[in-house]
Design an enzyme around this catalytic site. Structure first.
Site, short mmCIF file in Angstrom:
data_model
loop_
_atom_site.label_atom_id
_atom_site.label_comp_id
_atom_site.label_asym_id
_atom_site.label_seq_id
_atom_site.Cartn_x
_atom_site.Cartn_y
_atom_site.Cartn_z
N ARG A 27 0.77 -1.29 0.13
CA ARG A 27 0.01 0.03 0.09
C ARG A 27 0.98 1.33 -0.09
NH1 ARG A 27 -5.46 -0.75 1.69
NH2 ARG A 27 -6.13 -2.56 0.35
N ARG A 31 -3.78 6.41 0.39
CA ARG A 31 -4.38 7.69 1.13
C ARG A 31 -3.41 8.41 2.19
NH1 ARG A 31 -9.33 4.30 3.00
NH2 ARG A 31 -7.85 3.05 3.25
N ARG A 40 -7.38 11.68 -6.25
CA ARG A 40 -8.33 10.86 -5.85
C ARG A 40 -9.67 11.87 -5.99
NH1 ARG A 40 -10.97 9.25 -1.10
NH2 ARG A 40 -11.60 7.21 -0.96
N ASP A 77 -6.35 -3.24 -7.70
CA ASP A 77 -6.72 -3.74 -6.68
C ASP A 77 -7.15 -5.44 -6.67
OD1 ASP A 77 -8.21 -2.74 -3.77
OD2 ASP A 77 -9.22 -4.33 -4.37
N TYR A 154 -15.02 -11.32 -0.18
CA TYR A 154 -15.76 -10.08 -0.44
C TYR A 154 -17.18 -10.56 -1.33
CZ TYR A 154 -11.87 -7.81 1.39
OH TYR A 154 -10.87 -7.18 2.42
O1 CP3 Z 1 0.09 -1.80 -2.45
C1 CP3 Z 1 -0.19 -0.79 -3.37
O2 CP3 Z 1 0.23 0.29 -3.05
C2 CP3 Z 1 -1.08 -1.34 -4.69
C3 CP3 Z 1 -2.10 -0.95 -4.68
C4 CP3 Z 1 -3.26 -2.03 -3.98
C5 CP3 Z 1 -4.69 -1.53 -3.45
N1 CP3 Z 1 -5.32 -2.69 -3.07
C6 CP3 Z 1 -5.02 -0.26 -3.62
C7 CP3 Z 1 -6.31 0.16 -2.66
C8 CP3 Z 1 -3.05 -3.41 -3.39
C9 CP3 Z 1 -1.94 -4.38 -3.43
C10 CP3 Z 1 -4.51 -3.73 -2.90
C11 CP3 Z 1 -4.67 -5.23 -2.28
C12 CP3 Z 1 -6.03 -5.43 -1.64
N2 CP3 Z 1 -7.20 -4.79 -1.92
C13 CP3 Z 1 -6.07 -6.41 -0.81
C14 CP3 Z 1 -5.00 -7.34 -0.18
C15 CP3 Z 1 -4.06 -6.70 0.69
C16 CP3 Z 1 -4.64 -6.04 1.89
O3 CP3 Z 1 -4.18 -4.96 1.98
O4 CP3 Z 1 -4.81 -6.98 2.69
C17 CP3 Z 1 -7.20 -6.37 -0.22
C18 CP3 Z 1 -7.94 -7.13 0.94
C19 CP3 Z 1 -8.04 -5.45 -0.90
C20 CP3 Z 1 -9.61 -5.04 -0.46
C21 CP3 Z 1 -9.74 -3.68 -0.50
N3 CP3 Z 1 -9.34 -2.55 -1.43
C22 CP3 Z 1 -10.11 -3.21 0.50
C23 CP3 Z 1 -10.39 -3.97 1.89
C24 CP3 Z 1 -10.26 -1.87 0.52
C25 CP3 Z 1 -10.76 -0.67 1.43
C26 CP3 Z 1 -10.21 -0.71 2.81
C27 CP3 Z 1 -9.09 0.49 2.61
O5 CP3 Z 1 -7.84 0.09 2.89
O6 CP3 Z 1 -9.24 1.55 2.10
C28 CP3 Z 1 -9.79 -1.61 -0.69
C29 CP3 Z 1 -9.47 -0.28 -1.53
C30 CP3 Z 1 -8.12 0.43 -1.78
N4 CP3 Z 1 -7.61 -0.44 -2.56
C31 CP3 Z 1 -7.63 1.60 -1.47
C32 CP3 Z 1 -6.55 1.46 -2.36
C33 CP3 Z 1 -5.25 2.57 -2.18
C34 CP3 Z 1 -8.05 2.71 -0.70
C35 CP3 Z 1 -9.23 3.23 -1.54
C36 CP3 Z 1 -9.25 4.88 -1.27
O7 CP3 Z 1 -10.10 5.18 -0.38
O8 CP3 Z 1 -8.80 5.42 -2.01
#
Ligand code: CP3
Length: 341
Positions: A27, A31, A40, A77, A154
């Site tokens: 990540r 944010r 965003r 994602d 999910y």
């Molecule tokens: O690592 C990186 O910088 C690459 C981008 C990346 C995202 N999601 C972008 C994202 C990666 C590798 C993921 C993987 C992901 N997504 C996982 C597995 C890894 C982990 O973190 O557990 C899971 C379970 C998801 C599912 C997901 N996507 C969730 C639960 C959420 C919401 C929770 C949160 O952290 O906001 C997302 C949204 C998401 N994916 C965001 C980002 C940057 C946040 C969105 C935002 O509000 O801008």
């Protein structure tokens, strides 16, 4: 797989000597960066960013402009696969990811079409190609997907309930996800990624026999279907007790969460795989001095051995001070030289 790489990160993945311990962060684009939040806001949300290759490329590069990271991870994602299956991914404010159509029955599963990534996920492939061009081979790019179980949690109202009430239904869904994931990861490799990672974020919720039949079974299936041209990372959050079993599924690197002692992990997996991790992401709320001490502690624990890529034990929290990330990256590079050469 090509066994020579100029990149510190790829060399660590392949257990080859390096000058410093490489670092990238789960990540790392997200944010906690004001420039992420600004873009965003302008785009109108996470999906609008992720589905626009130019913006996804820009976001991927944002953390690299600030910190001397050894790897980039493509901005997308794990849930884009079920979205491409037609389930309609959306993000409700402060509620996390949701789908318009949930999977409840065999009929729902029958309707799922295995997405052709060059069609339905072409925006990710285009983002990869653009980012590779921008990186100009200075920094390697990591592609990724979610494990079928993690993605399924999910897509189903209560995946553990389905596991016990109707395991056949669950497995029919997991098989379709695994098949889609093989096509998707191969397409990412063809588009140019230098490594791939499989995120098994929710594998740690399973009983040991189910961890074998679900997490490991489908991960092995995926890795055997994916071209082994690039190194593969496998990460189960809260999977520390299963490391010995993970080394046999065909991956090159195991991701560790913060609960694991990295020295013991290294002794347990021997020279079969490299390790990635494992600072507690919550430590980014402390201060540069505490972070430096923790980095020294992890580096010392791993010791003078090949095969360590520094990372957090899970993703960066969304509101940590940016200066602390800079302190972490610098500490890893500066403090690790004495463990190499
Ligand atoms: O690592 C990186 O910088 C690459 C981008 C990346 C995202 N999601 C972008 C994202 C990666 C590798 C993921 C993987 C992901 N997504 C996982 C597995 C890894 C982990 O973190 O557990 C899971 C379970 C998801 C599912 C997901 N996507 C969730 C639960 C959420 C919401 C929770 C949160 O952290 O906001 C997302 C949204 C998401 N994916 C965001 C980002 C940057 C946040 C969105 C935002 O509000 O801008």
């Amino acid at each position: 797989m090509s066994t020579s790489s100029p990149h510190r990160l790829i060399r660590a993945f392949l257990r080859q000597p390096v000058d410093k311990t490489p670092i990238w962060l789960m990540r790392q684009a997200g944010r906690y960066l004001p420039e992420y939040r600004a873009l965003r806001e302008k785009a109108g949300g996470f999906l609008a960013l992720a589905k626009n290759p130019e913006l996804a490329c820009e976001i991927t590069l944002q953390p690299l402009k600030r910190f001397p990271l050894d790897g980039a991870i493509i901005f997308t994602d794990i849930l884009v696969i079920p979205d491409a299956m037609g389930l309609g991914l959306y993000f409700a404010e402060n509620e996390g990811p949701k789908f318009k159509k949930m999977i409840c029955s065999q009929e729902d599963i029958n309707k799922i079409i295995i997405p052709d990534p060059t069609e339905k996920l072409n925006y990710v492939l285009e983002a990869i190609k653009l980012t590779k061009k921008e990186l100009n081979n200075k920094t390697p790019l990591i592609g990724f997907a979610g494990s079928p179980w993690t993605v399924a949690t999910y897509m189903i109202d209560d995946a553990k309930k389905m596991l016990y009430q109707n395991p056949e239904l669950l497995h029919n869904l997991l098989a379709k996800l695994a098949e889609s994931t093989v096509l998707y990861l191969n397409a990412q490799i063809d588009a140019g990624v230098d490594a791939i990672m499989l995120f098994d974020t929710w594998g740690g919720l399973l009983r040991t026999p189910d961890y074998h039949n679900i997490s490991l079974y489908y991960a092995k299936k995926i890795f055997s279907g994916v071209n082994h041209r690039v190194p593969r990372i496998f990460f189960t959050k809260h999977g520390g007790q299963w490391l010995e079993e993970m080394v046999d599924i065909g991956c090159d690197v195991l991701g560790l969460d913060w609960t694991v002692d990295i020295n013991k992990a290294r002794l347990r997996v021997g020279d079969k795989v490299a390790l990635q991790g494992n600072m507690d992401p919550m430590m980014l709320y402390t201060n540069p001095k505490k972070i430096q001490e923790e980095v020294e502690c992890i580096l010392k624990s791993y010791g003078k051995h090949v095969g360590h890529a520094f990372n957090l034990g899970h993703g960066i929290p969304k509101d940590i001070p940016v200066e602390n990330v800079a302190a972490l990256v610098d500490a890893v590079h500066e403090l690790s030289t004495k463990y190499h050469g």
